[in-house]
Scaffold this active site. Sequence first.
Site, mmCIF file in Angstrom:
data_model
loop_
_atom_site.group_PDB
_atom_site.id
_atom_site.type_symbol
_atom_site.label_atom_id
_atom_site.label_comp_id
_atom_site.label_asym_id
_atom_site.label_seq_id
_atom_site.Cartn_x
_atom_site.Cartn_y
_atom_site.Cartn_z
ATOM 1 C CB CYS A 56 0.943 110.654 -91.723
ATOM 2 S SG CYS A 56 1.303 112.078 -90.669
ATOM 3 C CG HIS A 116 4.195 111.592 -95.181
ATOM 4 N ND1 HIS A 116 2.964 111.828 -95.753
ATOM 5 C CD2 HIS A 116 4.162 112.188 -93.966
ATOM 6 C CE1 HIS A 116 2.217 112.546 -94.927
ATOM 7 N NE2 HIS A 116 2.922 112.776 -93.835
ATOM 8 C CD GLU A 166 3.288 109.877 -98.857
ATOM 9 O OE1 GLU A 166 2.804 110.890 -98.318
ATOM 10 O OE2 GLU A 166 3.578 108.845 -98.217
#
Length: 199
Positions: free
Chosen positions: A79, A169, A171
């Site tokens: 990002c 993202h 994660e």
Amino acid sequence: MRVGVLAVQGAFIEHEKILQNLGVECLELRNGKDARQDVEGLILPGGESTTQGKLLRELDMFEPLREKIVAGLPVLATCAGLILLAEELANDSARYFATLPVRVKRNAYGRQLGSFYTEEQFGDLGKVPMTFIRAPYIESVGEDVEILAKVNGDIVGVRYKNQIGLSFHPELNGDRRIHQMFLDSISGGKSFPCTQKAV
């Protein structure tokens, strides 16, 4: 293995948790001294790219980190991290590390209310979960840039030499495959120095 995680702003803790679950030591990079430490990989997390770029310079981190990237240090950028790496921004005159030959559009999907989740094919990994939060996408890529993923025709994941850039993202969804792919690129022992000159 020790991986540096830019920890001045943004979603760095979530990356650290995944790396630690994969048995990797994390070094939070918060100042110039940290940025000069020896690490085998680097994560540039999501967050606010303008703030991150400003803090990188104010905290004397910009040049040492850029030198490491240019020298071939493996990087995973998500990002805002993708924006930091991009050579060109379609809707912003700012440039940061400018080591990844792509043109990126900031906030391409609108503000936070326009954020979304999907699952799409990612390289050889199959379908992976993707969370987009005020995300950019990649409008165009330079020579030798490998496209890893698209969503609705928009490029959202690329690899170029030592750099992996993602609009989303990875994660946030508990799926470790992209981080494992990144770690595999480190343990493979490959070094891909960049050819770009310092900005």
